[in-house]
Design a protein around this motif. Sequence first.
Motif, PDB file in Angstrom:
ATOM      1  N   GLU A  36       0.832  -1.207   0.000  1.00 34.93           N
ATOM      2  CA  GLU A  36       0.000   0.000   0.000  1.00 34.93           C
ATOM      3  C   GLU A  36       0.867   1.258   0.000  1.00 34.93           C
ATOM      4  N   TRP A  38       4.017   1.564  -0.953  1.00 37.85           N
ATOM      5  CA  TRP A  38       4.729   1.640  -2.226  1.00 37.85           C
ATOM      6  C   TRP A  38       3.827   2.208  -3.315  1.00 37.85           C
ATOM      7  N   ALA A  39       2.586   1.735  -3.379  1.00 37.18           N
ATOM      8  CA  ALA A  39       1.646   2.204  -4.403  1.00 37.18           C
ATOM      9  C   ALA A  39       1.322   3.689  -4.201  1.00 37.18           C
ATOM     10  N   ARG A  40       1.123   4.112  -2.948  1.00 39.54           N
ATOM     11  CA  ARG A  40       0.866   5.535  -2.676  1.00 39.54           C
ATOM     12  C   ARG A  40       2.059   6.396  -3.068  1.00 39.54           C
ATOM     13  N   ARG A  42       4.372   5.748  -5.321  1.00 42.19           N
ATOM     14  CA  ARG A  42       4.446   5.787  -6.799  1.00 42.19           C
ATOM     15  C   ARG A  42       3.456   6.793  -7.366  1.00 42.19           C
ATOM     16  N   ARG A  43       2.221   6.745  -6.862  1.00 43.78           N
ATOM     17  CA  ARG A  43       1.187   7.656  -7.339  1.00 43.78           C
ATOM     18  C   ARG A  43       1.578   9.108  -7.034  1.00 43.78           C
ATOM     19  N   HIS A  44       2.106   9.332  -5.819  1.00 40.01           N
ATOM     20  CA  HIS A  44       2.513  10.681  -5.424  1.00 40.01           C
ATOM     21  C   HIS A  44       3.645  11.197  -6.317  1.00 40.01           C
ATOM     22  N   ARG A  45       4.640  10.357  -6.577  1.00 34.96           N
ATOM     23  CA  ARG A  45       5.750  10.770  -7.449  1.00 34.96           C
ATOM     24  C   ARG A  45       5.250  11.120  -8.846  1.00 34.96           C
ATOM     25  N   ALA A  46       4.305  10.339  -9.351  1.00 30.79           N
ATOM     26  CA  ALA A  46       3.746  10.624 -10.681  1.00 30.79           C
ATOM     27  C   ALA A  46       3.003  11.960 -10.674  1.00 30.79           C
ATOM     28  N   GLU A  47       2.270  12.238  -9.608  1.00 29.49           N
ATOM     29  CA  GLU A  47       1.556  13.518  -9.503  1.00 29.49           C
ATOM     30  C   GLU A  47       2.530  14.684  -9.415  1.00 29.49           C
TER      31      GLU A  47
END
Length: 69
Positions: A36, A38-40, A42-47
Amino acid sequence: MTTRSIRIPDEIDELLIKAADEEHISVNAAVVQAVEEWARMRRHRAEVRAVTAQVMAEDKELLARLADA
């Protein structure tokens, strides 16, 4: 709920067991929490990358002037 079988290197498994024990949670709960997080992240870095690209595109001239200052 999905059941998965994964291969984990022995040294990572030792870290996982120790961390789960220190947190007083099961190894399964530790894996779920780690995925969870790691997924958050990744999403934050993409944003952040998307917002940075937008700012750089919209404020290109201002950034150039700041670079010259």
